[in-house]
Design an enzyme around this catalytic site. Structure first.
Site, PDB file in Angstrom:
ATOM      1  N   TYR A 196       0.816  -1.209   0.000  1.00  0.00           N
ATOM      2  CA  TYR A 196       0.000   0.000   0.000  1.00  0.00           C
ATOM      3  C   TYR A 196       0.851   1.261   0.000  1.00  0.00           C
ATOM      4  O   TYR A 196       0.511   2.242  -0.664  1.00  0.00           O
ATOM      5  CB  TYR A 196      -0.951  -0.005   1.204  1.00  0.00           C
ATOM      6  N   ASN A 247     -12.528  -1.412  -4.300  1.00  0.00           N
ATOM      7  CA  ASN A 247     -12.448  -1.737  -5.720  1.00  0.00           C
ATOM      8  C   ASN A 247     -13.546  -2.736  -6.116  1.00  0.00           C
ATOM      9  O   ASN A 247     -13.540  -3.872  -5.666  1.00  0.00           O
ATOM     10  CB  ASN A 247     -11.070  -2.326  -6.026  1.00  0.00           C
ATOM     11  N   CYS A 298      -6.522  -5.863  -7.488  1.00  0.00           N
ATOM     12  CA  CYS A 298      -6.169  -5.451  -6.131  1.00  0.00           C
ATOM     13  C   CYS A 298      -5.632  -6.612  -5.289  1.00  0.00           C
ATOM     14  O   CYS A 298      -5.055  -6.382  -4.227  1.00  0.00           O
ATOM     15  CB  CYS A 298      -7.351  -4.780  -5.452  1.00  0.00           C
ATOM     16  N   HIS A 299      -5.772  -7.838  -5.771  1.00  0.00           N
ATOM     17  CA  HIS A 299      -5.205  -8.973  -5.032  1.00  0.00           C
ATOM     18  C   HIS A 299      -3.678  -8.915  -5.028  1.00  0.00           C
ATOM     19  O   HIS A 299      -3.035  -9.571  -4.229  1.00  0.00           O
ATOM     20  CB  HIS A 299      -5.695 -10.306  -5.602  1.00  0.00           C
ATOM     21  N   GLU A 312      -0.905 -16.951 -10.158  1.00  0.00           N
ATOM     22  CA  GLU A 312       0.014 -16.080 -10.905  1.00  0.00           C
ATOM     23  C   GLU A 312       1.473 -16.503 -10.731  1.00  0.00           C
ATOM     24  O   GLU A 312       2.327 -16.062 -11.486  1.00  0.00           O
ATOM     25  CB  GLU A 312      -0.178 -14.629 -10.472  1.00  0.00           C
TER      26      GLU A 312
END
Length: 72
Positions: free
Chosen positions: A12, A35, A43-44, A70
């Site tokens: 953040y 979001n 946002c993950h 990912e």
């Protein structure tokens, strides 16, 4: 958040710095938390500064799952 590449993460405070407001970490975290486009605006990929997952509108398990996907 939209510029965080697939398979990478930011925290953040990094997002706040990139937005030009390095002290607005709470505001950034609040905006990320609101979001509505969870996959489109990934946002993950945003973690706490200590590397912990933090919250996720879709649930922490979903956040873990997306981050794991990912990494493959």
């Amino acid at each position: 958040m939209l510029k965080v590449p697939y398979g990478q993460t930011v925290d953040y405070s990094m997002l706040a710095q990139q937005a030009g407001y390095p002290k607005a970490i709470r505001a950034v975290a609040s905006a990320v938390g609101k979001n509505p486009l969870l996959i489109v605006a990934p946002c993950h990929r945003v973690l706490r500064k200590d590397g912990q997952l933090g919250g996720y509108r879709g649930g922490v398990i979903m956040k873990q799952t997306l981050l794991a996907l990912e990494q493959k």
